[in-house]
Write a protein that holds these residues in place. Structure first.
Motif, PDB file in Angstrom:
ATOM      1  N   UNK A 104     114.737 102.431 -10.490  1.00  0.00           N
ATOM      2  CA  UNK A 104     115.703 102.801 -11.522  1.00  0.00           C
ATOM      3  C   UNK A 104     116.020 104.292 -11.485  1.00  0.00           C
ATOM      4  N   UNK A 105     117.038 104.640 -12.294  1.00  0.00           N
ATOM      5  CA  UNK A 105     117.526 106.008 -12.290  1.00  0.00           C
ATOM      6  C   UNK A 105     116.591 106.990 -12.981  1.00  0.00           C
ATOM      7  N   UNK A 106     116.147 106.600 -14.202  1.00  0.00           N
ATOM      8  CA  UNK A 106     115.492 107.575 -15.061  1.00  0.00           C
ATOM      9  C   UNK A 106     113.991 107.572 -14.825  1.00  0.00           C
ATOM     10  N   UNK A 108     111.803 109.029 -16.321  1.00  0.00           N
ATOM     11  CA  UNK A 108     111.037 109.066 -17.562  1.00  0.00           C
ATOM     12  C   UNK A 108     111.104 107.733 -18.294  1.00  0.00           C
ATOM     13  N   UNK A 109     112.236 107.055 -18.186  1.00  0.00           N
ATOM     14  CA  UNK A 109     112.410 105.817 -18.938  1.00  0.00           C
ATOM     15  C   UNK A 109     111.912 104.588 -18.204  1.00  0.00           C
ATOM     16  N   UNK A 110     111.696 104.691 -16.879  1.00  0.00           N
ATOM     17  CA  UNK A 110     111.397 103.469 -16.155  1.00  0.00           C
ATOM     18  C   UNK A 110     109.898 103.196 -16.043  1.00  0.00           C
ATOM     19  N   UNK A 111     109.072 104.086 -16.587  1.00  0.00           N
ATOM     20  CA  UNK A 111     107.628 103.850 -16.565  1.00  0.00           C
ATOM     21  C   UNK A 111     107.122 103.745 -18.001  1.00  0.00           C
ATOM     22  N   UNK A 112     106.408 102.675 -18.314  1.00  0.00           N
ATOM     23  CA  UNK A 112     105.872 102.493 -19.661  1.00  0.00           C
ATOM     24  C   UNK A 112     104.828 103.573 -19.953  1.00  0.00           C
ATOM     25  N   UNK A 113     105.081 104.426 -20.957  1.00  0.00           N
ATOM     26  CA  UNK A 113     104.161 105.531 -21.227  1.00  0.00           C
ATOM     27  C   UNK A 113     102.768 105.079 -21.643  1.00  0.00           C
ATOM     28  N   UNK A 114     102.615 103.822 -22.037  1.00  0.00           N
ATOM     29  CA  UNK A 114     101.305 103.364 -22.497  1.00  0.00           C
ATOM     30  C   UNK A 114     100.485 102.706 -21.395  1.00  0.00           C
ATOM     31  N   UNK A 115     101.050 102.596 -20.205  1.00  0.00           N
ATOM     32  CA  UNK A 115     100.304 101.968 -19.121  1.00  0.00           C
ATOM     33  C   UNK A 115      99.831 103.021 -18.123  1.00  0.00           C
ATOM     34  N   UNK A 157      98.206 108.640 -16.684  1.00  0.00           N
ATOM     35  CA  UNK A 157      99.389 108.116 -17.373  1.00  0.00           C
ATOM     36  C   UNK A 157     100.640 108.844 -16.890  1.00  0.00           C
ATOM     37  N   UNK A 159     102.939 110.524 -18.239  1.00  0.00           N
ATOM     38  CA  UNK A 159     103.300 111.848 -18.762  1.00  0.00           C
ATOM     39  C   UNK A 159     102.575 112.976 -18.051  1.00  0.00           C
ATOM     40  N   UNK A 160     101.578 112.642 -17.238  1.00  0.00           N
ATOM     41  CA  UNK A 160     100.857 113.685 -16.512  1.00  0.00           C
ATOM     42  C   UNK A 160     101.544 114.054 -15.199  1.00  0.00           C
ATOM     43  N   UNK A 162     105.230 114.993 -12.853  1.00  0.00           N
ATOM     44  CA  UNK A 162     106.567 115.569 -12.913  1.00  0.00           C
ATOM     45  C   UNK A 162     107.590 114.495 -12.556  1.00  0.00           C
TER      46      UNK A 162
ATOM     47  N   UNK C 171     114.895 100.011 -22.848  1.00  0.00           N
ATOM     48  CA  UNK C 171     114.361 100.998 -21.915  1.00  0.00           C
ATOM     49  C   UNK C 171     114.265 100.414 -20.503  1.00  0.00           C
ATOM     50  N   UNK C 172     114.286 101.310 -19.529  1.00  0.00           N
ATOM     51  CA  UNK C 172     114.285 100.843 -18.140  1.00  0.00           C
ATOM     52  C   UNK C 172     112.973 100.185 -17.726  1.00  0.00           C
ATOM     53  N   UNK C 173     111.858 100.620 -18.340  1.00  0.00           N
ATOM     54  CA  UNK C 173     110.603 100.026 -17.873  1.00  0.00           C
ATOM     55  C   UNK C 173     110.515  98.548 -18.252  1.00  0.00           C
ATOM     56  N   UNK C 191     104.420  95.212 -23.212  1.00  0.00           N
ATOM     57  CA  UNK C 191     105.211  96.454 -23.247  1.00  0.00           C
ATOM     58  C   UNK C 191     105.745  96.798 -24.646  1.00  0.00           C
TER      59      UNK C 191
END
Lengths: 333, 316, 283, 314
Positions: A104-106, A108-115, A157, A159-160, A162, C171-173, C191
């Protein structure tokens, strides 16, 4: 399905149509439509990179979602490794999904921040059914390494990391099932130039290493030229020109391609060059035209273009364009 | 008529019908035999049977529902079981007290909220902001009926400025009546006002971070002019939402606070009716209160479209 | 959770003043309720008319009421009542509301429309209105408050859940998970839910506070908890008739309610700061 | 007199992680009718520089140094004086035309605002002028469009409205912060051309900020390349690409896919990522990613060397 003889194209899209219904404008008016895809046809051969170029609203992301069978298709056919996917239920598709993955493009948006990274990368394995933990960990470690990340990153995670590293994680996720086809929707457009180059090179290397086929969507012509063997230019839900990258970029046969190429600013080329300019206003995705879809903006529009739709016809070896006057466009270049 | 308005109006009607059905279901069908509820479980069978006939409860439920609704359309609510007078007579006087009280409180709380919220936002993270937000945090924690008791103790018992309760009736002069409603309104408005003040503040601060505020500043507008011309209207959108939600809280708060002040409004009426097992009064008052809540939310929806042109376009 | 995250989580907790103060107040509340199960300084139930209106003393810390019951003991026992009603009511709203919200968001189409229309008109019945209806048909009692408050909480949770879940679905994820072949229910649990959990926890804390307020109001009106069971709202009701005689009796229970609600609200605010990175980044 | 003269401009941001030095020791000047391009990747300080010029930094930001506009130091001006300068002498266009216009006001009202504020026009005069401005930026049917809300316009049209607004009071300097990044390439072409034409006609100074070397190269007279908050290379647009001196600029240029270049040639990448502005290294900020880095680079900030009269590098 298992018969993957080399002459079967990895992806074969035929006359794909997708229209979205709009909410009614008034109680009595007919509901409008967004004409996102109006009959798109193309094939991608094994191990090749196929670029799809177009501006926002040309339907390229809708095309990606339809190829990935992520939404209902109105009509047409999508065959992956010769297997029809349009019309299959979500459950029927599941075992097939290992063969086609998406980036995907983004970042930041394409990875679940909680996983954790490990869990994110392993996600597509869900479609493979039961798989042992050891086997899963081995495959996660393998793909992480091949995208240039460390094995110990699995417990971290998103967020760690870039933006560029996150996109590497996304690529690792797409690779873990060893798919035949990867659909990449603007995978580098959210990245800075210096990081973008790293990711582009990585994509090239992985193609050599895994023999994977790319359907690469981008608005950036230079990026597509760098990465792709074959290119299709889309305008208002249609392919207006298609051909081998070197032919299409050096000798465009559709005025839109011509204008797109001219509009790209080039560093070091000095002040503004002479070029063909667009006229008129952008045609909305909710409007339909009799004749050529590009008529409102085309600088060389004729009466014929307003009455008759130009077919996608051969203008050279492996080179197709949908313009009544493609020979004139080529000659001008 | 725009589709937006038509759609909202349709929702209003459907919600009203739904609400009335729920009330009918709960009040007349769930308990089994309303006559039994009215007379008590120990009542002799013959009395129950005759009351059932008298009230027309032997007829099928849909028919009774239709009678109720068509009666309401003509301004009739039936007769009170306890007082044997038309319910509307009881309700009319009560509405004329409860509605002004609710409107007075919502007006007070919105004014309070805007003043405090804007001041706090304009002095973001300074002493004034922090103090006001501390106070408002306390304000939203205080039960309104306790606040009512406290203001009675302070203003009526200790200071003797205002009456401790009761209502003189509108014949006695508007001023006297407003005086009687002032303390209850303050008790109600403080809590709702505190909630709204916090929303106003955070919403104004949020809008201040928007790109178009930067554009306005780049045009040369001062901070103050930007606030009035560009921030306020956008910031009002969430405030409006919460005002709509808080109106429901305020209306039910009225029910409680009226009892503290012994004001003969809808709240007192419905509690008396519960004690008298006067279910027909309860039924009608509850529908009336629910209608008010639904109507206010309808008005809020329409106001949205007035404030924000995007909504109309989006939903047409 | 990784080490990096958990340490920063703890330090963020400590740094948030709202969280610390709110947590301490809420902890105190729970402690009072727990202790009162085994021990109270006096009796919250025994009516000893000779002991009426005693002033504060070492035996009766805040004095006694008009029936000679010890006020501190009544307040402590009243905590139990408030907490039980609030916990059950919020749990009802939470379990049903969140499930409906998740379902609406996962299924879309007419399911979503139906659930949202249902919650639309549930909104027309604030807790006190439902409680009035319930009391009119089944008579007053603590169960009424629980049901009425619980019912009121359902649409609140349903709307919040559906709204935040829809944002996550976009969201994309989530699209990536669909592309991996995961079904809607699996995605909901893997999710959607983890990503909206913090918002739900914050809302639950705040609704817990509102439930305590509503329970007190219902008991005050005589619709909720019935005597002799001590409850804060009931105490205020009784104290009101004695306003001219002994105004302090009207102070204590109100203060108890306000402290509990204040603590919970602060806790909610603190949790929001800690759990919602979007908001905390903006500060 | 030089139109704009910036000396030793420093911007610091007080973030929760510490003090970030967003802009460091920036020097540049701009003459009337001249265009300056500022290029760099995200976080290099280019937008902060623009906001510092406008005096619109966020609350946590502090500016030191000198910003002289027509010989007057803007940093010594009061907020009220700055309000008279902003929109009047200094105007700015932002990246996101969607969010940079107020959604609840008509575009006409938003264009009329600076006219009434700075020029003291009446409502009718301002309306007439707004129609003229909309016409000038190439919006068809300006008389009708003036009553439209931003959401009723396309992205390109919104950016035209932004330009009309910025030009309304004939500013001395126009600052365009990534004016076309959110737009399609064909629309970008039109907008850049419009800006060029207008700047030319009005004879104002233009500061064009972009991450795209191509955009800057085709639309400016001189270029300043920023990295990690500092200028690493400045020069005339005509010759800067012929002899790139700074390793960062060289790397950036090499990393960029260019149309018409052989596909087989591999892109040269810059390893690593942009530096953390809170913990900047003592020496050159590019040390960690530089192919030529030595011990000196790590410890001592490099001086600015003039390559020739019109080209300098750090």
């Amino acid at each position: 399905m298992t018969d993957c003889s080399s002459h079967v194209p990895v992806l074969e899209v035929t006359d794909l149509v997708r229209h979205y219904r709009l909410p009614r404008e008034s109680l009595f008016a007919k509901p409008g439509h967004v004409y996102a895809l109006n009959g798109v046809t193309f094939q991608i051969q094994r191990g090749k990179s196929f670029g799809i170029v177009g501006e926002s609203g040309c339907g390229k992301s809708t095309l990606a979602r339809n190829v990935m069978a992520l939404e209902e298709t109105d009509s047409g056919s999508v065959k992956i490794l010769g297997q029809e996917v349009v019309g299959l239920s979500f459950d029927q598709l599941r075992p097939l999904r290992q063969h086609f993955q998406m980036i995907f493009q983004d970042p930041y948006g394409s990875l679940d921040p909680h996983h954790t990274v490990g869990r994110i990368v392993a996600e597509p394995l869900a479609a493979l059914g039961a798989i042992s933990n050891a086997e899963r960990d081995r495959r996660v470690a393998e793909v992480l390494e091949s995208v240039g990340l460390k094995t110990r990153d699995v417990t971290k995670y998103p967020h760690e990391f870039s933006g560029g590293q996150r996109q590497r994680i996304a690529i690792a996720r797409a690779l873990i099932t060893h798919p035949e086809l990867i659909v990449a929707d603007e995978p580098v457009s959210a990245l800075d130039v210096s990081v973008q180059a790293q990711v582009l090179n990585l994509l090239k290397d992985l193609q050599v290493q895994y023999g994977v086929t790319y359907m690469f969507i981008s608005h950036d012509l230079a990026v597509v030229e760098y990465l792709c063997d074959e290119v299709a230019v889309m305008y208002l839900g249609e392919i207006v020109e298609k051909g081998l990258t070197e032919n299409l970029f050096t000798n465009p046969a559709h005025p839109y391609t011509r204008i797109l190429l001219d509009a790209v600013p080039k560093p070091g080329s000095g002040k503004r060059r002479e070029r063909i300019k667009l006229k008129g206003n952008v045609t909305g995705q909710t409007e339909r035209r009799v004749g050529c879809s590009f008529q409102d903006r085309c600088p060389m529009v004729q009466d014929l273009c307003r009455s008759e739709k130009p077919p996608l016809k051969e203008v050279g070896p492996d080179h197709l364009a949908a313009c009544h006057f493609s020979d004139k466009v080529s000659a001008a270049g | 008529m725009s589709v937006f308005f038509a759609k909202r109006f349709l929702t209003l009607i459907v919600t009203l019908i739904g609400a009335s059905m729920v009330i009918f279901l709960v009040m007349e069908i769930l308990p089994g035999d309303p006559a039994l509820v009215i007379l008590g479980v120990d009542a002799p069978e013959s009395a129950v049977v005759s009351l059932t006939k008298e009230l027309g409860l032997d007829r099928p439920a849909p028919e009774r529902y239709w009678d109720w609704i068509s009666g309401l359309m003509q301004g009739q609510m039936g007769n009170s079981y306890a007082y044997k007078v038309p319910v509307w007579e009881l309700v009319e006087g009560a509405v004329l007290i409860s509605l002004p009280l609710a409107l007075m409180s919502i007006f007070l709380s919105v004014v309070l909220a805007l003043v405090i919220g804007l001041y706090a936002a304009a002095n973001h993270n300074k002493a004034g902001d922090i103090t006001l937000m501390g106070i408002s945090q306390l304000g939203i924690s205080i039960p309104n009926f306790w606040l009512a008791i406290l203001v009675i103790i302070l203003f009526a018992i200790e200071l003797r400025w205002l009456p401790a309760g009761g209502f003189p009736g509108w014949d006695e002069g508007i001023l006297k009546c407003l005086k009687a409603l002032l303390l209850p309104a303050v008790a109600l408005a403080t809590v709702v006002g505190a909630v709204l003040a916090r929303i106003t503040r955070s919403s104004v601060l949020e809008v201040f971070r928007e790109d178009y505020v930067r554009t306005a500043r780049a045009k040369g507008l001062s901070q103050r002019a930007t606030l009035w011309r560009h921030v306020l209207r956008n910031a009002m959108i969430p405030v409006l939402t919460v005002t709509g939600i808080q109106f429901a809280a305020l209306l039910t708060g009225t029910v409680v606070v009226e009892n503290v002040f012994h004001i003969p409004g809808l709240g007192s009426l419905v509690l008396k009716a519960i004690n008298n097992r006067d279910t027909i009064v309860v039924e009608n008052v509850v529908l009336l209160l629910a209608t008010m809540v639904i109507t206010v939310n309808f008005i809020v929806d329409i106001l949205y479209a007035v404030i924000d042109p995007r909504l109309k376009a989006h939903d047409i | 959770m990784s080490d990096v995250q958990s340490t920063s989580f703890l330090s963020r907790c400590r740094r948030s003043r709202s969280f610390v103060v709110g947590g301490l107040l809420t902890g105190f509340l729970l402690l009072c309720a727990f202790v009162s199960l085994f021990w109270t300084p006096g009796s919250a139930y025994d009516i000893i008319i000779t002991n009426r209106f005693l002033p504060p003393s070492s035996l009766h810390w805040l004095g006694t009421d008009q029936f000679g019951r010890d006020i501190v003991s009544m307040l402590m026992t009243g905590t139990q009542n408030s907490i039980v009603v609030a916990v059950v009511a919020v749990s009802i709203g939470l379990s049903i509301g969140v499930s409906l919200g998740l379902l609406a968001s996962a299924r879309r189409g007419w399911t979503e429309e139906l659930i949202m229309r249902f919650s639309d008109f549930s909104f027309a019945f604030p807790a006190i209105l439902s409680a009035i209806m319930l009391t009119a048909i089944i008579g007053p009692g603590g169960v009424n408050s629980i049901l009425a408050i619980g019912l009121y909480n359902i649409p609140v949770f349903a709307r919040l859940t559906r709204g935040s879940a829809n944002a996550i679905w976009a969201r994309e994820f989530v699209m990536a998970a669909r592309a991996a072949g995961k079904g809607r229910f699996r995605i909901t649990f893997e999710h959607i839910l983890p990503n909206i959990l913090s918002i739900i926890i914050v809302q639950a804390t705040i609704l817990f506070a509102i439930a305590i307020l509503a329970e007190a109001a219902l008991s005050y009106l005589g619709l909720g908890t019935q005597p002799p069971e001590p409850s804060w709202g009931r105490m205020l009701n009784e104290a009101q008739t004695l306003m001219f005689l002994d105004p302090m009796q009207a102070i204590y229970p109100g203060l108890a309610i306000a402290t509990a609600v204040f603590g919970l609200n602060l806790l909610g605010d603190g949790l929001r700061d800690i759990l919602d990175p979007r908001l905390s980044r903006k500060r | 007199m030089t139109l704009l003269n910036v000396k030793n401009l420093n911007v610091i941001l007080e973030t929760s992680e510490g003090i970030a030095r967003a802009v460091r020791d920036l020097n540049f000047s701009l003459e009337k009718g001249e265009t300056l391009g500022i290029v760099g990747e995200s976080g290099c300080g280019k937008s902060m520089t623009a906001l510092a010029l406008m005096g619109l930094l966020p609350e946590m930001g502090k500016t030191t140094g000198q910003i002289e506009l027509n010989g007057e130091n803007l940093l010594e001006k009061s907020e009220a004086e700055m309000c008279k300068i902003r929109g009047n002498n200094l105007a700015m266009i932002f990246q996101e035309p969607m969010t940079s216009l107020n959604p609840v006001h008509t575009v006409g009202r938003q264009i009329m605002e600076p006219l009434r504020l700075h020029m003291g026009l009446t409502k009718e005069e301002a309306r007439a002028e707004a129609v003229r401005l909309l016409d000038r930026v190439g919006i068809p049917n300006p008389r009708e469009r003036i009553g439209n809300y931003p959401h009723q316009l396309s992205g390109g049209q919104r950016q035209r409205v932004m330009i009309a607004m910025a030009l309304s009071c004939a500013p001395d300097i126009l600052i365009a912060d990534e004016p076309t990044t959110a737009l399609d390439v064909t629309i970008q072409d039109q907008i850049l051309e419009l800006i060029q034409a207008l700047v030319h006609e009005e004879g104002m100074g233009l500061i064009l900020i972009s991450h795209d070397l191509g955009v800057v190269s085709e639309n400016t007279d001189s270029i300043m390349v920023m990295y990690g908050g500092a200028a690493v290379e400045t020069g005339r647009t005509d010759n800067i690409f012929d002899e790139l001196v700074h390793p960062y600029t060289q790397g950036l240029f090499a990393a960029m896919p260019k149309l018409g270049r052989a596909r087989e040639a591999r892109l040269v990448t810059i390893p690593g990522t942009v530096p953390d502005l809170v913990n900047l290294p003592a020496g050159c900020t590019f040390t960690d990613r530089c192919p030529l880095a030595t011990e000196i680079c790590r410890n001592t900030p490099p001086p600015i060397e003039s390559i020739d009269a019109r080209h300098a590098a750090a």
